[in-house]
Design a protein around this motif. Structure first.
Motif, PDB file in Angstrom:
ATOM      1  N   VAL A   1      62.128   4.848 -23.536  1.00 58.28           N
ATOM      2  CA  VAL A   1      61.497   5.972 -23.410  1.00 58.28           C
ATOM      3  C   VAL A   1      61.799   7.064 -21.697  1.00 58.28           C
ATOM      4  N   ALA A   2      62.155   5.676 -20.789  1.00 61.34           N
ATOM      5  CA  ALA A   2      62.639   6.306 -19.526  1.00 61.34           C
ATOM      6  C   ALA A   2      63.811   7.295 -20.025  1.00 61.34           C
ATOM      7  N   HIS A   3      65.127   7.002 -20.990  1.00 60.95           N
ATOM      8  CA  HIS A   3      65.664   8.148 -21.548  1.00 60.95           C
ATOM      9  C   HIS A   3      65.721   9.476 -22.384  1.00 60.95           C
ATOM     10  N   PHE A   4      64.756   9.160 -23.427  1.00 58.87           N
ATOM     11  CA  PHE A   4      64.347   9.694 -23.950  1.00 58.87           C
ATOM     12  C   PHE A   4      62.977  10.526 -24.918  1.00 58.87           C
ATOM     13  N   GLY A   5      61.975   9.677 -23.654  1.00 58.31           N
ATOM     14  CA  GLY A   5      61.163  10.586 -23.081  1.00 58.31           C
ATOM     15  C   GLY A   5      60.195  10.844 -24.541  1.00 58.31           C
ATOM     16  N   GLN A   6      59.577  11.830 -24.211  1.00 57.89           N
ATOM     17  CA  GLN A   6      58.936  12.201 -26.185  1.00 57.89           C
ATOM     18  C   GLN A   6      59.707  13.989 -26.876  1.00 57.89           C
ATOM     19  N   ALA A   7      60.913  13.144 -26.681  1.00 55.76           N
ATOM     20  CA  ALA A   7      61.925  13.797 -27.829  1.00 55.76           C
ATOM     21  C   ALA A   7      61.257  13.710 -28.825  1.00 55.76           C
ATOM     22  N   PRO A   8      61.099  14.693 -30.100  1.00 56.18           N
ATOM     23  CA  PRO A   8      61.481  15.007 -31.273  1.00 56.18           C
ATOM     24  C   PRO A   8      62.461  13.532 -32.256  1.00 56.18           C
ATOM     25  N   PHE A   9      63.785  12.889 -31.475  1.00 56.67           N
ATOM     26  CA  PHE A   9      64.598  12.796 -32.021  1.00 56.67           C
ATOM     27  C   PHE A   9      65.224  11.308 -31.362  1.00 56.67           C
ATOM     28  N   LEU A  10      65.280  10.237 -31.270  1.00 56.87           N
ATOM     29  CA  LEU A  10      65.823   8.947 -30.934  1.00 56.87           C
ATOM     30  C   LEU A  10      67.423   9.215 -30.428  1.00 56.87           C
ATOM     31  N   PHE A  11      68.023   8.322 -31.420  1.00 54.85           N
ATOM     32  CA  PHE A  11      69.352   8.130 -31.430  1.00 54.85           C
ATOM     33  C   PHE A  11      69.920   9.505 -32.866  1.00 54.85           C
ATOM     34  N   ASP A  12      71.008   9.595 -31.927  1.00 54.44           N
ATOM     35  CA  ASP A  12      72.065  10.457 -32.938  1.00 54.44           C
ATOM     36  C   ASP A  12      72.363  10.015 -34.300  1.00 54.44           C
TER      37      ASP A  12
ATOM     38  N   THR B   1      62.118  -1.049 -34.563  1.00 53.39           N
ATOM     39  CA  THR B   1      61.076  -0.668 -35.554  1.00 53.39           C
ATOM     40  C   THR B   1      61.587   0.668 -36.203  1.00 53.39           C
ATOM     41  N   LEU B   2      60.619   0.354 -37.730  1.00 55.76           N
ATOM     42  CA  LEU B   2      60.996   1.884 -38.917  1.00 55.76           C
ATOM     43  C   LEU B   2      60.740   3.210 -37.895  1.00 55.76           C
ATOM     44  N   PRO B   3      59.431   2.801 -36.970  1.00 50.07           N
ATOM     45  CA  PRO B   3      59.546   4.205 -36.171  1.00 50.07           C
ATOM     46  C   PRO B   3      60.721   4.784 -35.498  1.00 50.07           C
ATOM     47  N   ALA B   4      61.312   3.830 -34.770  1.00 48.69           N
ATOM     48  CA  ALA B   4      62.401   4.397 -34.581  1.00 48.69           C
ATOM     49  C   ALA B   4      63.593   4.450 -34.582  1.00 48.69           C
ATOM     50  N   ILE B   5      63.742   3.680 -35.684  1.00 45.78           N
ATOM     51  CA  ILE B   5      65.019   4.565 -36.697  1.00 45.78           C
ATOM     52  C   ILE B   5      64.455   5.424 -37.526  1.00 45.78           C
ATOM     53  N   ASN B   6      63.507   6.113 -37.965  1.00 45.68           N
ATOM     54  CA  ASN B   6      63.211   6.571 -38.950  1.00 45.68           C
ATOM     55  C   ASN B   6      63.240   8.497 -37.414  1.00 45.68           C
TER      56      ASN B   6
END
Ligand code: 6PG
Length: 251
Positions: free
Chosen positions: A132-143, A188-193
């Motif tokens: 969360v510190a890195h991605f914040g509320q960005a719509p996408f997490l990992f590339d 989790t799936l929410p993170a992966i998806n």
């Protein structure tokens, strides 16, 4: 190599052997890193554990792939970890550190390790805070999230029937130990998806049955790997001929 288009928009390619599968995976990672850095300045990738990605890690640490990646712009995460110390032989961090990260100029502060030595619950909490510190509320997490799959259809440490599969909010959860398996910490799936792309790397005849189940069966949703639906395009599956041998389209 044989391209196979199956349900849910999965892009599946079957390679004659592990070597060509690993080279294709290394080329894909290099290409996705180049376009991510071009458009966003960084490339955030979550690595898989297990044995299958080891060939890929070795290739990424060697020419020509090593030179094609802007390592100083890369942030490294993990899809899951075993509840062990970072020097333990079962540590997913240790595998990636030895085969890849110690061989390339990635910045130490950009290596986001799951602290398997902590209790699984506190390791999951601290890892989620770091994300969360890195991605914040960005719509996408990992590339890109790199995943494997077990013969039971599990991926990361999301096992059939496990409570972690039902997460709707949490990005990281602990997974209790089972008789034959130490406790884990998993995305989790929410993170992966919520990630842009997902690459499944699956090899070996022992996976052929579950590969065809996950990619071709109607009731595939009983397999955690089938619930992976990344944000920007279907999951990419790179298989060797043994793992892809039961896919209808392949024969
Ligand atoms: C782990 C992995 C796990 C792995 C599969 C396949 O930590 O073990 O994240 O999901 O990808 O179990 O493992 P193999 O590649 O060893 O067959």
């Amino acid at each position: 190599m044989t391209g196979v288009r199956t349900g849910e928009g999965a892009e599946v390619t079957v390679y004659p052997d592990r070597g060509s599968m690993d080279r294709a995976a290394a080329g894909l990672v290099a290409e996705l890193s180049r376009s991510a850095v071009m458009s966003r300045g960084t490339f955030a990738v979550a690595l898989s554990g297990g044995t299958t990605p080891r060939g890929l890690y070795r290739l990424l640490a060697s020419s020509p792939y090593r030179e094609r990646i802007a390592w100083k712009a890369v942030h490294v995460y993990w899809a899951d970890e075993r509840a062990v110390t970072p020097d333990h032989e079962d540590s997913n961090y240790r595998t990636a550190q030895e085969l890849l990260l110690s061989q390339v100029p990635v910045l130490r502060e950009n290596i986001h390790r799951i602290r398997g030595e902590e209790t699984p619950a506190s390791a999951a909490d601290s890892y989620e805070r770091e994300m969360v510190a890195h991605f914040g509320q960005a719509p996408f997490l990992f590339d890109l999230v790199i995943l494997g799959m077990g013969a039971d259809g599990h991926t990361a440490s999301l096992f059939p029937g496990s409570a972690a599969l039902t997460a709707t909010e949490r990005l990281v959860l602990p997974v209790p130990a089972e008789s034959m398996r130490q406790a884990r910490i998993t995305l989790t799936l929410p993170a992966i998806n919520r990630s842009r792309r997902v690459l499944f790397l699956v090899a070996g005849a022992e996976k052929a049955g579950v590969v065809s189940e996950v990619l071709e069966r109607k009731d595939r949703n009983r397999y955690p790997a089938a619930l992976v639906r990344p944000a920007e395009g279907g999951p990419i599956w790179l298989l060797d001929s043994a793992a892809g041998s039961l896919l209808r389209a392949a024969s």
